[in-house]
Design a protein around this motif. Structure first.
Motif, PDB file in Angstrom:
ATOM      1  N   PHE A   1      -7.761   1.738  -5.152  1.00  0.00           N
ATOM      2  CA  PHE A   1      -7.171   3.787  -4.426  1.00  0.00           C
ATOM      3  C   PHE A   1      -8.161   4.568  -5.096  1.00  0.00           C
ATOM      4  O   PHE A   1      -8.054   5.825  -4.581  1.00  0.00           O
ATOM      5  CB  PHE A   1      -5.952   3.500  -4.409  1.00  0.00           C
ATOM      6  CG  PHE A   1      -4.789   4.224  -4.577  1.00  0.00           C
ATOM      7  CD1 PHE A   1      -5.249   5.344  -2.838  1.00  0.00           C
ATOM      8  CD2 PHE A   1      -3.613   4.424  -4.467  1.00  0.00           C
ATOM      9  CE1 PHE A   1      -4.568   6.150  -2.762  1.00  0.00           C
ATOM     10  CE2 PHE A   1      -2.610   5.585  -4.335  1.00  0.00           C
ATOM     11  CZ  PHE A   1      -3.161   6.722  -4.065  1.00  0.00           C
TER      12      PHE A   1
ATOM     13  N   ASN B   1      -5.961  -2.831  -4.546  1.00  0.00           N
ATOM     14  CA  ASN B   1      -5.630  -1.456  -4.678  1.00  0.00           C
ATOM     15  C   ASN B   1      -5.706  -0.550  -5.933  1.00  0.00           C
ATOM     16  O   ASN B   1      -5.613   0.439  -6.104  1.00  0.00           O
ATOM     17  CB  ASN B   1      -3.954  -1.433  -4.036  1.00  0.00           C
ATOM     18  CG  ASN B   1      -3.937  -1.849  -2.937  1.00  0.00           C
ATOM     19  OD1 ASN B   1      -4.795  -2.236  -1.942  1.00  0.00           O
ATOM     20  ND2 ASN B   1      -2.285  -2.541  -2.288  1.00  0.00           N
TER      21      ASN B   1
ATOM     22  N   THR C   1      -6.592   6.325  -0.017  1.00  0.00           N
ATOM     23  CA  THR C   1      -6.750   5.605   0.731  1.00  0.00           C
ATOM     24  C   THR C   1      -7.309   4.535   1.741  1.00  0.00           C
ATOM     25  O   THR C   1      -7.137   3.924   1.980  1.00  0.00           O
ATOM     26  CB  THR C   1      -5.305   6.648   2.247  1.00  0.00           C
ATOM     27  OG1 THR C   1      -5.918   6.866   2.964  1.00  0.00           O
ATOM     28  CG2 THR C   1      -3.703   7.060   1.123  1.00  0.00           C
TER      29      THR C   1
ATOM     30  N   SER D   1      -9.190  -3.018   1.430  1.00  0.00           N
ATOM     31  CA  SER D   1      -8.567  -4.038  -0.359  1.00  0.00           C
ATOM     32  C   SER D   1      -7.709  -4.711   0.284  1.00  0.00           C
ATOM     33  O   SER D   1      -7.735  -5.920   0.031  1.00  0.00           O
ATOM     34  CB  SER D   1      -7.516  -3.488  -1.555  1.00  0.00           C
ATOM     35  OG  SER D   1      -6.475  -2.489  -0.466  1.00  0.00           O
ATOM     36  N   THR D   2      -6.844  -4.289   1.596  1.00  0.00           N
ATOM     37  CA  THR D   2      -6.526  -5.271   2.807  1.00  0.00           C
ATOM     38  C   THR D   2      -7.347  -5.657   3.352  1.00  0.00           C
ATOM     39  O   THR D   2      -7.107  -6.948   3.916  1.00  0.00           O
ATOM     40  CB  THR D   2      -5.288  -4.164   3.972  1.00  0.00           C
ATOM     41  OG1 THR D   2      -4.611  -3.702   2.936  1.00  0.00           O
ATOM     42  CG2 THR D   2      -4.980  -5.014   4.782  1.00  0.00           C
TER      43      THR D   2
ATOM     44  N   ASP E   1       0.698  -0.913  -0.097  1.00  0.00           N
ATOM     45  CA  ASP E   1       0.071   0.070   0.439  1.00  0.00           C
ATOM     46  C   ASP E   1       0.648   1.249   0.178  1.00  0.00           C
ATOM     47  O   ASP E   1       0.675   1.790  -0.763  1.00  0.00           O
ATOM     48  CB  ASP E   1      -0.928   0.230   1.145  1.00  0.00           C
ATOM     49  CG  ASP E   1      -1.588  -1.453   1.511  1.00  0.00           C
ATOM     50  OD1 ASP E   1      -2.071  -1.394   0.234  1.00  0.00           O
ATOM     51  OD2 ASP E   1      -2.399  -1.828   2.300  1.00  0.00           O
TER      52      ASP E   1
ATOM     53  N   LEU F   1      -7.135   1.802   0.003  1.00  0.00           N
ATOM     54  CA  LEU F   1      -6.410   0.974   0.174  1.00  0.00           C
ATOM     55  C   LEU F   1      -6.338  -0.275   1.449  1.00  0.00           C
ATOM     56  O   LEU F   1      -6.229  -1.325   1.677  1.00  0.00           O
ATOM     57  CB  LEU F   1      -5.104   1.514   0.546  1.00  0.00           C
ATOM     58  CG  LEU F   1      -4.456   2.035  -0.353  1.00  0.00           C
ATOM     59  CD1 LEU F   1      -3.317   3.225  -0.784  1.00  0.00           C
ATOM     60  CD2 LEU F   1      -4.167   1.658  -2.390  1.00  0.00           C
TER      61      LEU F   1
ATOM     62  N   VAL G   1      -4.370  -8.210  -3.560  1.00  0.00           N
ATOM     63  CA  VAL G   1      -4.309  -6.361  -3.131  1.00  0.00           C
ATOM     64  C   VAL G   1      -3.856  -6.258  -3.825  1.00  0.00           C
ATOM     65  O   VAL G   1      -4.104  -4.623  -3.713  1.00  0.00           O
ATOM     66  CB  VAL G   1      -3.568  -6.722  -1.783  1.00  0.00           C
ATOM     67  CG1 VAL G   1      -2.178  -6.944  -1.799  1.00  0.00           C
ATOM     68  CG2 VAL G   1      -3.707  -5.810  -0.857  1.00  0.00           C
ATOM     69  N   TYR G   2      -2.899  -6.311  -4.877  1.00  0.00           N
ATOM     70  CA  TYR G   2      -1.964  -5.526  -5.876  1.00  0.00           C
ATOM     71  C   TYR G   2      -3.158  -4.896  -6.585  1.00  0.00           C
ATOM     72  O   TYR G   2      -3.732  -3.508  -6.700  1.00  0.00           O
ATOM     73  CB  TYR G   2      -0.490  -5.932  -7.194  1.00  0.00           C
ATOM     74  CG  TYR G   2      -0.645  -5.324  -7.318  1.00  0.00           C
ATOM     75  CD1 TYR G   2       0.615  -4.061  -7.472  1.00  0.00           C
ATOM     76  CD2 TYR G   2      -0.713  -5.794  -8.676  1.00  0.00           C
ATOM     77  CE1 TYR G   2       0.742  -3.331  -8.720  1.00  0.00           C
ATOM     78  CE2 TYR G   2      -0.346  -4.887 -10.301  1.00  0.00           C
ATOM     79  CZ  TYR G   2       0.512  -3.780 -10.084  1.00  0.00           C
ATOM     80  OH  TYR G   2       0.485  -3.404 -10.889  1.00  0.00           O
TER      81      TYR G   2
END
Length: 497
Positions: A384, A380, A389, A395-396, A238, A392, A376-377
């Motif tokens: 994002f 994000n 943020t 997504s986590t 992130d 981010l 997560v990529y």
């Protein structure tokens, strides 16, 4: 669980002290002394090094924990350690040789307003290699069931160094750029301290003779390379992605919110350091009854301790952000909530990850790790752009919830182990009830200032935290959620049945 509680208690004290020092650095020193631009730069450099570290380490720190206890003679152990210590060089040497190409690639992902990063990319490589070898020697000591000293170096060393260096910047003893170089040096020194300690616990007779199961060691290291570090990768990726779309100051703002949300995982980090080698030993001895017992006890105890920190953090975060100097730090409440929820779910799983990575089914760790990183990529990149943020953090949370649930089901299907006990639902109800009661409520205080510093948020935070803590402890004790926690409390206070 005796040895677990003994070392976990010591490790917890160390981690809590380290988190207090880290909290002072994060909430007061960094924002006021280094300010958001250089703070964001430091956050980016350390996060980027954390992404590279697992690849550099080549999974060795998990390989040592997995195999060391399976060897019965000193000769076998010496042959294993003699070869395993050189594994990280397989990646580190070529990576250093071609670092100019890595530098160019890194800068191609950075927006023009964040070119301050260009002078410091070598720091990423040095810190990554240093952290990789630190983890190797830390694992070396953990398999001797000696985790406390390594824990001091892992959790407290860097935070204490940061506090000293930030104080030096404040008094103009060093400049902000010099702060980064001195901090890099501290990571290098830490490796050698850990190495000397590990060798003092067990010094092998070095030999070039390979272990009999060398092929299995190689396969395990390659499979496990991402699995054990997936959780850290989720948060570090992130921070690394932020300078590609936003100013580097946003990395500083996000780092503060993530630190606050991650505070609840301190007991998990303490217990995991001793749970990993014990899980490996019991699995190598095929003592599945003890593994299942460790699974249930670690789950309920981590949920219990993590729950109180989850409440303290989230029910006080509104006031906490009022203490920060820049407006950019405010508004991170949702990030804190989502990150802390993800951490709490991690804690609920207890030693689930150790069971998978130290069992014969360890190969599933690779698709889990790769799946989490890819998930997560791409989440994000999508979220994002939509929510900033907050996206981010979302997504986590989605990634951790999805893959941890899959890990939960996997262990259930392969071992018929479950972390659930009859106290799990009770504990979840206690956490949810107190959260609903205190999240939207605060004491009402008039504005109070001392030397132009507003302290009314601090008073509110302290009183609210005390109230939550008292109610939580009373409920946990009366409901007898954990026999281990009740026994521990009985040493200090008399509990009526």
């Amino acid at each position: 669980m005796g040895i677990i509680f003994k070392q976990s208690f010591k490790n917890s004290l160390i981690i809590y002290i380290a988190f207090i020092v880290g909290g002072i650095n994060t909430l007061f020193f960094y924002p006021r002394i280094l300010e958001s631009e250089y703070y964001g730069l430091v956050a980016y450099l350390l996060s980027a090094s954390n992404l590279i570290m697992p690849i550099t380490a080549l999974g060795v720190h998990y390989t040592i924990v997995k195999f060391f206890s399976s060897y019965k003679t000193k000769e076998e152990k010496d042959r294993f350690l003699s070869i395993i210590i050189f594994f990280p060089l397989v990646i580190a040497i070529p990576l250093g040789y071609f670092w100019d190409y890595m530098h160019t690639w890194i800068m191609s992902k950075i927006t023009p307003e964040n070119q301050i990063i260009e002078s410091y990319t070598l720091v990423i490589f040095i810190v990554a290699v240093s952290c990789a070898y630190f983890e190797v020697f830390y694992a070396w000591s953990k398999v001797q069931l000696k985790s406390v000293f390594g824990n001091v170096l892992k959790e407290f060393w860097n935070r204490a160094v940061v506090m000293i260096l930030l104080s030096a910047v404040f008094f103009d003893f060093i400049t902000k750029p010099e702060f980064i170089y001195f901090l890099t040096g501290a990571y290098v020194i830490r490796v050698f301290v850990m190495m000397f300690y590990a060798f003092s616990l067990y010094f092998p007779k070095f030999t070039f003779k390979l272990p009999d199961n060398f092929g299995e060691i190689i396969r395990y290291s390659l499979y496990i390379i991402l699995a054990g570090s997936a959780g850290a990768i989720l948060l570090d990726i992130d921070k690394v992605m932020i300078p590609g779309k936003e100013t580097i100051e946003q990395a500083a703002y996000y780092s503060v919110a993530v630190f606050i949300g991650s505070f609840i995982e301190a007991p998990s980090r303490a217990m995991t350091q001793i749970l990993q080698p014990l899980t490996s030993i019991t699995l190598n001895d095929n003592d599945h009854k003890e593994v299942n017992s460790l699974y249930k006890k670690s789950s309920i105890n981590l949920l219990l301790v993590g729950g109180v920190f989850f409440l303290l953090v989230n029910c006080g975060v509104h006031e906490l952000f009022k203490l920060l100097p820049e407006k950019g730090y405010a508004g991170g409440e949702l990030v804190v909530l989502m990150i802390s929820l993800a951490k709490l779910y991690n804690m609920f799983l207890g030693n689930n990850g150790a069971i998978i990575s130290n069992s014969k089914f360890y190969k599933i760790s690779l698709p889990f790790g790769v799946g989490m990183a890819l998930s997560v990529y791409y989440l994000n990149k999508w979220l994002f752009g939509v929510y900033g943020t907050d996206g981010l953090a979302l997504s986590t949370l989605i990634t951790i919830f999805t893959f941890n649930t899959l890990k939960l089901l996997f262990v259930k299907s392969k071992f018929n182990f479950s972390p659930f006990t009859d106290k799990t639902v009770i504990m979840l109800c206690v956490i949810a009830s107190l959260f609903a009661m205190f999240y939207f409520w605060n004491f009402s205080f008039p504005s109070v200032k001392i030397f132009s510093f507003e302290i009314s948020p601090l008073i509110n935070l302290m009183l609210k935290s005390i109230l939550i803590l008292v109610l939580y402890v009373l409920l946990v004790v009366k409901l007898k959620v954990s026999t281990q926690i009740n026994s521990l409390l009985e040493r200090f206070i008399k509990i009526k049945s």
